[in-house]
Motif scaffolding. Structure first.
Motif, PDB file in Angstrom:
ATOM      1  N   UNK A  35       0.787  -1.226   0.000  1.00  0.00           N
ATOM      2  CA  UNK A  35       0.000   0.000   0.000  1.00  0.00           C
ATOM      3  C   UNK A  35       0.816   1.272   0.000  1.00  0.00           C
ATOM      4  N   UNK A  36       2.143   1.178   0.087  1.00  0.00           N
ATOM      5  CA  UNK A  36       3.009   2.355   0.101  1.00  0.00           C
ATOM      6  C   UNK A  36       3.578   2.600  -1.291  1.00  0.00           C
ATOM      7  N   UNK A 165       9.034  10.593   1.371  1.00  0.00           N
ATOM      8  CA  UNK A 165       9.640  11.762   1.994  1.00  0.00           C
ATOM      9  C   UNK A 165      10.285  12.624   0.916  1.00  0.00           C
ATOM     10  N   UNK A 166      10.447  13.938   1.149  1.00  0.00           N
ATOM     11  CA  UNK A 166      11.219  14.755   0.211  1.00  0.00           C
ATOM     12  C   UNK A 166      12.610  14.169   0.016  1.00  0.00           C
ATOM     13  N   UNK A 167      13.093  14.194  -1.213  1.00  0.00           N
ATOM     14  CA  UNK A 167      14.360  13.508  -1.484  1.00  0.00           C
ATOM     15  C   UNK A 167      15.543  14.189  -0.809  1.00  0.00           C
ATOM     16  N   UNK A 236      13.147   5.288   6.974  1.00  0.00           N
ATOM     17  CA  UNK A 236      13.022   3.872   7.284  1.00  0.00           C
ATOM     18  C   UNK A 236      12.597   3.005   6.117  1.00  0.00           C
ATOM     19  N   UNK A 237      12.536   3.594   4.928  1.00  0.00           N
ATOM     20  CA  UNK A 237      12.140   2.839   3.735  1.00  0.00           C
ATOM     21  C   UNK A 237      13.244   2.890   2.688  1.00  0.00           C
ATOM     22  N   UNK A 300      11.482  -3.249  -3.476  1.00  0.00           N
ATOM     23  CA  UNK A 300      11.674  -2.590  -2.176  1.00  0.00           C
ATOM     24  C   UNK A 300      12.815  -3.261  -1.414  1.00  0.00           C
ATOM     25  N   UNK A 301      13.348  -2.524  -0.412  1.00  0.00           N
ATOM     26  CA  UNK A 301      14.272  -3.096   0.541  1.00  0.00           C
ATOM     27  C   UNK A 301      15.661  -3.307   0.025  1.00  0.00           C
TER      28      UNK A 301
END
Length: 302
Positions: A35-36, A165-167, A236-237, A300-301
């Motif tokens: 969902x992200x 988040x803003x880069x 955190x991502x 991801x990750x």
């Protein structure tokens, strides 16, 4: 019943991953995991802003004043970026692509690129998007010269990675030893240069901060499978984009001029640098009947 202005919407799903690909340009409109969002998205009834998710065929980035010489003839493309007097990002990103196959986790779309005055060649194109519950998104771009003359060719893709988040607050990691300087019209101003000691050195995964970047990188260092990786981390991502050896160039764009500046990072795998139709650098020459394909993806990750 009315239809969205980007045409048919092809939804894909596998494990935690979901994606939407549009008929317009065979573009990646959405990609999420759990969902992200992993890329910046836009509405189905909104033209893709700032080339969000576009496929760039038969050239990526810019051609200076839209002019190039090929096959002993001069060619003039439509100037699609008038503010810089350039032809930008190819000929198919707003075109209607036909669906050839659509499964829950995969879609394959095709497009017949017929000759124009500025590009008097004929290509049959395919774009295949596949989701995997573990490996994330895989995109395979293919071209076959269906004409009678050797055709100049290059391709790229234009997703904007995001971790929500803003880069400026994110780190960016790219094992690239060289970058391509450009002039104020974003045309290469000379050969590629060493990144050492410049704001373009992303090899240690620095905090991006407020540094502006809109440049192509080369001298790419690859893993054992032949992939080069761009890693964006923050809050955190982490999201990672990879590209195979068909892509010796990677454009990094900090989206300073996007509708929401610096909300995502443009990461563009490319087969050739900007202005390759004019310079000839890493330009592909597709003979009649010849095919070319390249693959990239997002996960991801890691």
């Amino acid at each position: 019943m009315s239809e969205s202005i980007t045409g048919e919407q092809y939804a894909l799903s596998a494990g935690p991953y979901q994606a939407v690909v549009t008929e317009s340009g065979a573009s990646l409109r959405e990609l999420t995991c759990g969902g992200l969002p992993l890329v910046l998205s836009h509405g189905a009834d909104e033209p893709a802003p700032a080339a969000f998710g576009h496929l760039l065929v038969p050239w990526p980035n810019r051609i200076d004043r839209g002019r190039y010489r090929y096959g002993g003839a001069e060619h003039q493309l439509d100037v699609s970026e008038p503010e810089r007097d350039c032809a930008i990002h190819g000929l198919v990103r707003w075109a209607s692509w036909r669906v050839a196959e659509h499964e829950p986790h995969r879609v394959r779309l095709t497009h017949r690129l017929l000759a124009t005055g500025g590009y008097p060649f004929r290509l049959d194109l395919e774009a295949e998007y596949t989701l995997d519950a573990e490996a994330g998104l895989r995109v395979r771009m293919s071209a076959r010269n269906a004409g009678t003359k050797t055709a100049p060719y290059g391709h790229g893709a234009h997703p904007y990675l995001t971790v929500g988040e803003p880069i400026d607050a994110c780190t960016v990691h790219l094992l690239a030893d060289r970058y391509l300087p450009v002039d104020d019209r974003m045309i290469p101003s000379g050969p590629s240069e060493d990144v050492t000691g410049t704001r373009y050195d992303l090899r240690t995964g620095p905090l991006l901060g407020d540094r502006p970047i809109d440049n192509a990188f080369t001298g790419l260092n690859r893993d054992g499978g032949g992939r080069v990786w761009v890693v964006l981390s923050g809050g955190g991502r982490t999201v990672r984009l990879w590209a195979d050896a068909a892509h010796p160039w990677m454009e990094i764009y900090t989206a300073d001029n996007a509708p929401t500046p610096r909300a995502g990072l443009g990461v563009e795998p490319m087969t050739c640098p900007p202005n390759a139709f004019a310079s000839g650098e890493d330009l592909l020459h597709l003979e009649p009947g010849a095919e070319f394909h390249g693959t990239w993806g997002i996960v991801v990750g890691g």
